[in-house]
Enzyme design. Structure first.
Site, short mmCIF file in Angstrom:
data_model
loop_
_atom_site.label_atom_id
_atom_site.label_comp_id
_atom_site.label_asym_id
_atom_site.label_seq_id
_atom_site.Cartn_x
_atom_site.Cartn_y
_atom_site.Cartn_z
N GLY A 37 0.95 -1.43 0.15
CA GLY A 37 -0.21 0.34 0.26
C GLY A 37 1.21 1.02 0.13
N SER B 76 1.35 3.63 -2.31
CA SER B 76 0.80 4.50 -3.31
C SER B 76 -0.73 5.50 -1.33
CB SER B 76 -0.12 4.21 -3.88
OG SER B 76 0.43 3.79 -4.10
N ASP C 174 -6.48 0.92 3.65
CA ASP C 174 -5.29 0.62 3.44
C ASP C 174 -5.15 2.48 3.91
OD1 ASP C 174 -6.15 1.93 1.61
OD2 ASP C 174 -5.18 0.75 0.15
O1 PMV Z 1 -4.07 -6.25 -3.09
P1 PMV Z 1 -4.15 -5.06 -1.86
O2 PMV Z 1 -3.43 -5.35 -0.38
O3 PMV Z 1 -4.19 -3.63 -1.51
O4 PMV Z 1 -5.78 -5.26 -0.68
C1 PMV Z 1 -7.17 -4.76 -1.80
C2 PMV Z 1 -7.99 -5.62 -0.70
C3 PMV Z 1 -9.39 -5.46 -1.15
O5 PMV Z 1 -10.54 -5.38 -1.23
C4 PMV Z 1 -9.59 -6.44 -2.25
C5 PMV Z 1 -10.08 -4.00 -2.18
C6 PMV Z 1 -10.12 -2.94 -1.33
O6 PMV Z 1 -9.66 -1.81 -1.38
O7 PMV Z 1 -10.23 -3.08 -0.57
#
Ligand code: PMV
Length: 326
Positions: free
Chosen positions: A113, A115, A158
């Site tokens: 994460g 960004s 995130d």
């Molecule tokens: O791929 P990552 O670690 O950025 O996680 C994405 C998580 C999701 O639930 C698929 C997308 C989100 O924005 O919550």
């Protein structure tokens, strides 16, 4: 004292439970990790926005401050910063030009994460430098607006991890953000070596949802149940139970079509090595898997993951949220 330069840092994250269903307004559990991004902002005499982000190949990129976030060809590594500056400027005004320099502990390839952490640290540093008081929720809302303008979709989990730090119970869009008090989580993180594209996987689940709405909705409800149980288990530090809940969550993620052979290999290796449980973390399709393990089996689980082709990442959960560096 009137400061001329401010540095803010924000952590990356790992999803523990509830990925994908959180995009549909369900809860998830996320933890901040000890991999940080630093954003330094300095006032400039000329009304320019200057960005140096060497970790993402942006070197002395410069434009008129009032054109920030409006151009068609913004370098990929600068887009979150430019949009964050524009949104902050539109809301609170920016009296002078600024020079922004970033430094990163972690590679964007692991999916921690970067960004989102950059967006949060940029807005935090701007608010400190120009003396704008922002609550954590206001910081979240402005960061979320910024990320949605660029990515179009995302739950914001995130950003919450980057802001609050620690381990959080988070409901999609930031409807609820509740810190979970837990002791040290015995987490092992294995990297598949495959870069996953979150947007593609979110879209994949989206099309599945469109064609099998009733079933997928039920899967989301089951995941919601798992997240609720996990929240309680965290409060009791019941890691054995949390491991079983991870295995259950993994089954539902598999049924949503976001699992891969590489992730499965590492997950089964961890379980066979004696982990309480294991699952993919994040969007799936690659990136990382996580396992919960008692001390006794830590070495065997790590060895098993490596033998199955994974790389163990030295990542500690529960890191501090965004802060101003002195
Ligand atoms: O791929 P990552 O670690 O950025 O996680 C994405 C998580 C999701 O639930 C698929 C997308 C989100 O924005 O919550």
């Amino acid at each position: 004292m009137n400061k001329n330069k401010v540095t803010a840092s924000a952590p990356g994250k790992l999803m523990l439970f509830g990925e994908h269903s959180v995009v549909y307004g369900k809860p998830c559990i996320v933890t901040a990790v000890n991999q940080r991004i630093w954003v330094s902002i300095q006032k400039l005499d000329e009304r320019k926005l200057q960005i140096s982000a060497p970790d993402v190949s942006v070197l002395d990129y410069k434009l008129n401050l009032d054109k920030a976030g409006l151009g068609k060809h913004i370098p990929k590594g600068a887009i979150f910063i430019e949009y964050a500056v524009r949104n902050f400027k539109n809301k609170f005004d920016l009296p002078t030009g600024i020079k922004i320099t970033t430094k990163s502990d972690f590679s964007s390839k692991f999916g921690f994460g970067s960004s989102s952490a950059t967006t949060v640290a940029t807005i935090k540093a701007l608010s400190e430098l120009f003396k704008v008081r922002l609550s954590l929720k206001q910081l979240f809302d402005l960061s979320y607006e910024t990320v949605l303008q660029i990515q179009g979709i995302g739950s914001g989990f995130d950003l919450a991890a980057a802001i609050w730090g620690g381990t959080l119970y988070f409901v999609g869009g930031g409807k609820k953000i509740v810190p979970i008090k837990t002791s040290k989580i015995p987490l092992i993180v294995g990297y598949t070596g495959i870069k996953a594209d979150t947007a593609t996987l979110v879209k994949k689940v989206g099309s599945f949802y469109k064609t099998k709405r009733k079933t997928v909705r039920k899967i989301f409800e089951m995941i919601e149940d798992i997240v609720s149980s996990a929240k309680i288990a965290f409060l009791k530090n019941d890691f054995k139970n949390l491991g079983e809940l991870m295995n259950l969550n993994q089954g539902f993620l598999d049924s949503l079509g976001v699992n891969t052979k590489e992730l499965s290999d590492l997950i089964f290796a961890a379980r066979d090595g004696g982990a309480y449980g294991a699952k993919l973390s994040g969007a799936g399709g690659g990136d990382c898997m996580i396992a919960l393990t008692g001390n006794r089996h830590k070495a065997t689980v790590e060895h098993a993951i490596k033998k199955a082709g994974g790389t163990i990442l030295d990542v500690k959960p529960g890191a501090d949220g965004v802060k101003i560096e002195l």
